[in-house]
Design a protein around this motif. Structure first.
Motif, PDB file in Angstrom:
ATOM      1  N   CYS A 182     -30.670 104.949 -22.909  1.00 10.71           N
ATOM      2  CA  CYS A 182     -29.930 106.167 -23.243  1.00 10.71           C
ATOM      3  C   CYS A 182     -28.764 105.864 -24.189  1.00 10.71           C
ATOM      4  N   ALA A 183     -28.123 104.717 -23.987  1.00  5.91           N
ATOM      5  CA  ALA A 183     -27.017 104.337 -24.869  1.00  5.91           C
ATOM      6  C   ALA A 183     -27.510 104.097 -26.292  1.00  5.91           C
ATOM      7  N   SER A 184     -28.691 103.477 -26.429  1.00  6.74           N
ATOM      8  CA  SER A 184     -29.237 103.232 -27.767  1.00  6.74           C
ATOM      9  C   SER A 184     -29.659 104.525 -28.457  1.00  6.74           C
ATOM     10  N   LEU A 185     -30.063 105.524 -27.661  1.00  8.09           N
ATOM     11  CA  LEU A 185     -30.477 106.817 -28.217  1.00  8.09           C
ATOM     12  C   LEU A 185     -29.332 107.820 -28.262  1.00  8.09           C
ATOM     13  N   GLN A 186     -28.147 107.385 -27.838  1.00  8.44           N
ATOM     14  CA  GLN A 186     -26.960 108.244 -27.788  1.00  8.44           C
ATOM     15  C   GLN A 186     -27.207 109.484 -26.933  1.00  8.44           C
ATOM     16  N   GLU A 187     -27.853 109.253 -25.782  1.00  4.78           N
ATOM     17  CA  GLU A 187     -28.109 110.314 -24.826  1.00  4.78           C
ATOM     18  C   GLU A 187     -27.323 110.055 -23.544  1.00  4.78           C
ATOM     19  N   LYS A 188     -27.077 111.103 -22.791  1.00  6.44           N
ATOM     20  CA  LYS A 188     -26.351 110.967 -21.537  1.00  6.44           C
ATOM     21  C   LYS A 188     -27.322 110.521 -20.439  1.00  6.44           C
ATOM     22  N   PRO A 189     -27.056 109.404 -19.787  1.00  5.50           N
ATOM     23  CA  PRO A 189     -27.986 108.936 -18.745  1.00  5.50           C
ATOM     24  C   PRO A 189     -27.853 109.761 -17.473  1.00  5.50           C
ATOM     25  N   MET A 190     -28.884 109.711 -16.653  1.00  6.84           N
ATOM     26  CA  MET A 190     -28.843 110.356 -15.347  1.00  6.84           C
ATOM     27  C   MET A 190     -27.940 109.565 -14.410  1.00  6.84           C
ATOM     28  N   THR A 191     -27.466 110.229 -13.381  1.00  4.28           N
ATOM     29  CA  THR A 191     -26.750 109.515 -12.337  1.00  4.28           C
ATOM     30  C   THR A 191     -27.743 108.666 -11.556  1.00  4.28           C
ATOM     31  N   ARG A 192     -27.210 107.700 -10.793  1.00  2.80           N
ATOM     32  CA  ARG A 192     -28.103 106.826 -10.025  1.00  2.80           C
ATOM     33  C   ARG A 192     -28.933 107.641  -9.032  1.00  2.80           C
ATOM     34  N   GLN A 193     -28.316 108.599  -8.367  1.00  4.93           N
ATOM     35  CA  GLN A 193     -29.040 109.398  -7.384  1.00  4.93           C
ATOM     36  C   GLN A 193     -30.119 110.241  -8.058  1.00  4.93           C
ATOM     37  N   ARG A 194     -29.775 110.857  -9.205  1.00  6.11           N
ATOM     38  CA  ARG A 194     -30.752 111.680  -9.911  1.00  6.11           C
ATOM     39  C   ARG A 194     -31.908 110.830 -10.418  1.00  6.11           C
ATOM     40  N   PHE A 195     -31.601 109.643 -10.913  1.00  8.29           N
ATOM     41  CA  PHE A 195     -32.648 108.744 -11.399  1.00  8.29           C
ATOM     42  C   PHE A 195     -33.589 108.364 -10.273  1.00  8.29           C
ATOM     43  N   GLN A 196     -33.041 108.070  -9.101  1.00  6.24           N
ATOM     44  CA  GLN A 196     -33.879 107.670  -7.975  1.00  6.24           C
ATOM     45  C   GLN A 196     -34.731 108.840  -7.493  1.00  6.24           C
ATOM     46  N   GLU A 197     -34.189 110.052  -7.538  1.00  2.07           N
ATOM     47  CA  GLU A 197     -34.965 111.231  -7.154  1.00  2.07           C
ATOM     48  C   GLU A 197     -36.130 111.449  -8.126  1.00  2.07           C
ATOM     49  N   GLU A 198     -35.845 111.321  -9.427  1.00  2.00           N
ATOM     50  CA  GLU A 198     -36.895 111.494 -10.434  1.00  2.00           C
ATOM     51  C   GLU A 198     -37.967 110.417 -10.281  1.00  2.00           C
ATOM     52  N   LEU A 199     -37.550 109.182 -10.031  1.00  5.16           N
ATOM     53  CA  LEU A 199     -38.501 108.087  -9.866  1.00  5.16           C
ATOM     54  C   LEU A 199     -39.388 108.308  -8.647  1.00  5.16           C
ATOM     55  N   THR A 200     -38.783 108.708  -7.544  1.00  4.26           N
ATOM     56  CA  THR A 200     -39.542 108.965  -6.322  1.00  4.26           C
ATOM     57  C   THR A 200     -40.532 110.103  -6.517  1.00  4.26           C
ATOM     58  N   ALA A 201     -40.078 111.179  -7.166  1.00  2.00           N
ATOM     59  CA  ALA A 201     -40.955 112.318  -7.410  1.00  2.00           C
ATOM     60  C   ALA A 201     -42.127 111.931  -8.309  1.00  2.00           C
ATOM     61  N   HIS A 202     -41.856 111.102  -9.318  1.00  3.27           N
ATOM     62  CA  HIS A 202     -42.931 110.670 -10.224  1.00  3.27           C
ATOM     63  C   HIS A 202     -43.966 109.826  -9.495  1.00  3.27           C
ATOM     64  N   LEU A 203     -43.505 108.918  -8.640  1.00  2.00           N
ATOM     65  CA  LEU A 203     -44.433 108.066  -7.902  1.00  2.00           C
ATOM     66  C   LEU A 203     -45.263 108.864  -6.898  1.00  2.00           C
ATOM     67  N   LEU A 204     -44.679 109.936  -6.349  1.00  2.00           N
ATOM     68  CA  LEU A 204     -45.382 110.764  -5.373  1.00  2.00           C
ATOM     69  C   LEU A 204     -46.181 111.888  -6.028  1.00  2.00           C
ATOM     70  N   GLY A 205     -46.009 112.061  -7.349  1.00  2.00           N
ATOM     71  CA  GLY A 205     -46.715 113.137  -8.030  1.00  2.00           C
ATOM     72  C   GLY A 205     -46.179 114.507  -7.680  1.00  2.00           C
ATOM     73  N   VAL A 206     -44.864 114.603  -7.476  1.00  2.00           N
ATOM     74  CA  VAL A 206     -44.227 115.849  -7.073  1.00  2.00           C
ATOM     75  C   VAL A 206     -43.291 116.309  -8.177  1.00  2.00           C
ATOM     76  N   ASP A 207     -43.241 117.615  -8.400  1.00  2.00           N
ATOM     77  CA  ASP A 207     -42.299 118.198  -9.349  1.00  2.00           C
ATOM     78  C   ASP A 207     -40.956 118.329  -8.658  1.00  2.00           C
ATOM     79  N   VAL A 208     -39.972 117.511  -9.045  1.00  2.00           N
ATOM     80  CA  VAL A 208     -38.688 117.495  -8.353  1.00  2.00           C
ATOM     81  C   VAL A 208     -37.920 118.799  -8.552  1.00  2.00           C
TER      82      VAL A 208
END
Length: 276
Positions: A182-208
Motif C-alpha cells: 500500500c505504501a508503494s501504491l500510495q494507498e491507505k492500508p487496512m487496519t490489522r483487525q480489518r485485514f484479518q477479517e478480510e483474510l478470514t472471509a476470503h479463506l472461508l469463501g464468505v462476503d465479509v
C-alpha cells in the motif's frame, strides 16, 4: 548456557570480532553470563531481562513499586553490567554492557488532569531504553500485533500451540507485506483487525460485507404441520399425507411446504431432499 556460549562462539563471523557491533535481545535470551561472554568477544549487548534469572541482582533496596511515578529510574551496576529499571505504563527492566544510565533523553506523555483534559509532560527515559526501542522495534511490533489479534487458545497439546503460533506469524507477515504494498501504491492500508477479517472471509469463501450467503438448504427445516398444544391436537390435527409413501405425518418441510415422514424406520424427509 555452556551450549549457548559454544554455539555463539562458533557461529559468529570472526571478522566481526572487536568491530563494535551491538547485539539487542529480548528477555528470552538476555543473560548476564552471555552478555559478559559477548563483551569478551568484542560485542556490545543490551536487552530486557527476566527477574530471577541467574546473575540478575535480587536486592529490593532501590526497586520500583506499582506506586512509583512514571519516569522513575532505578539502576545497579555490577562490574561491566548495568541493570536499569524504568517505570513507564509498567516496569521496564534492561541489562546493558555499553550504555550509561541516563544521558538526558525524555519521552512525552499526555496524562489527564482533574477536569478531564490532557496535559503534555516530559519524563526522563534511560539511554538503554531509547536505544533498545530504536533497534528492537521490529521484533517488539511483531510481538504486539500477534498478542493483540492472536488465534491462540489454551490447550495442553504443544503441537497445537506451535501451529497456532506459526499461523499468527504467517498472518502478521502477510499484514506487513500488505502495508508495504500500500505504501508503494500510495494507498491507505487496512487496519490489522480489518485485514484479518478480510483474510478470514476470503479463506472461508464468505462476503465479509454482506455476511454469510443463505443457501437453499438453510431454509429446508422440519416443522410441525400443526401448532396445536393439546395431546389430541398433536396426535391427529393437521396431519398431512406424503404423496410418495402415502403415509400421514405431523411434519412438513418449511421451504417445500409438503408433509414428510420423519421417523427412524421411514425418513421421507431425507429421501425427498436427496431427489431435489
Amino acid at each position: 548456557m555452556a551450549t549457548l556460549l559454544t554455539s555463539c562462539s562458533t557461529r559468529v563471523n570472526k571478522d566481526y570480532l572487536g568491530s563494535g557491533y551491538t547485539i539487542y535481545t529480548d528477555n528470552f535470551y538476555t543473560s548476564p553470563l552471555l552478555f559478559r561472554h559477548l563483551r569478551q568477544q568484542g560485542f556490545g549487548a543490551c536487552g530486557t531481562y527476566r527477574q530471577g534469572r541467574v546473575g540478575v541482582p535480587t536486592t529490593q533496596e532501590n526497586a520500583l513499586t506499582k506506586k512509583s511515578p512514571r519516569g522513575s529510574i532505578r539502576w545497579i551496576r555490577d562490574r561491566d553490567l548495568l541493570f536499569v529499571k524504568w517505570m513507564d505504563v509498567r516496569e521496564v527492566a534492561l541489562c546493558s554492557t555499553i550504555h550509561p544510565v541516563y544521558s538526558g533523553d525524555t519521552v512525552e506523555h499526555w496524562p489527564k488532569t482533574g477536569d478531564g483534559s490532557q496535559q503534555k509532560i516530559s519524563v526522563p527515559r534511560p539511554t538503554s531504553v531509547t536505544e533498545y526501542n530504536k533497534y528492537m522495534g521490529g521484533v517488539d511490533t511483531s510481538d504486539q500485533m500477534i498478542g493483540t489479534n492472536s488465534v491462540h487458545w489454551k490447550t495442553r497439546r504443544w503441537p497445537t500451540t506451535v501451529f497456532q503460533h506459526l499461523l499468527d506469524i504467517a498472518v502478521t507477515n502477510s499484514f506487513v507485506i500488505h502495508k508495504t504494498r500500500c505504501a508503494s501504491l500510495q494507498e491507505k492500508p487496512m487496519t490489522r483487525q480489518r485485514f484479518q477479517e478480510e483474510l478470514t472471509a476470503h479463506l472461508l469463501g464468505v462476503d465479509v460485507k454482506n455476511g454469510p450467503q443463505k443457501t437453499r438448504g438453510n431454509q429446508h427445516l422440519p416443522v410441525p404441520t400443526s401448532s396445536g398444544h393439546t395431546k389430541s391436537d398433536r396426535a391427529s390435527k393437521g396431519r398431512w399425507r406424503y404423496k410418495l409413501c402415502k403415509k400421514s405425518t405431523a411434519w412438513q418441510c418449511q421451504e417445500c411446504d409438503v408433509g414428510l415422514c420423519l421417523r427412524l424406520e421411514r425418513n421421507c424427509y431425507w429421501q425427498h431432499h436427496q431427489d431435489l
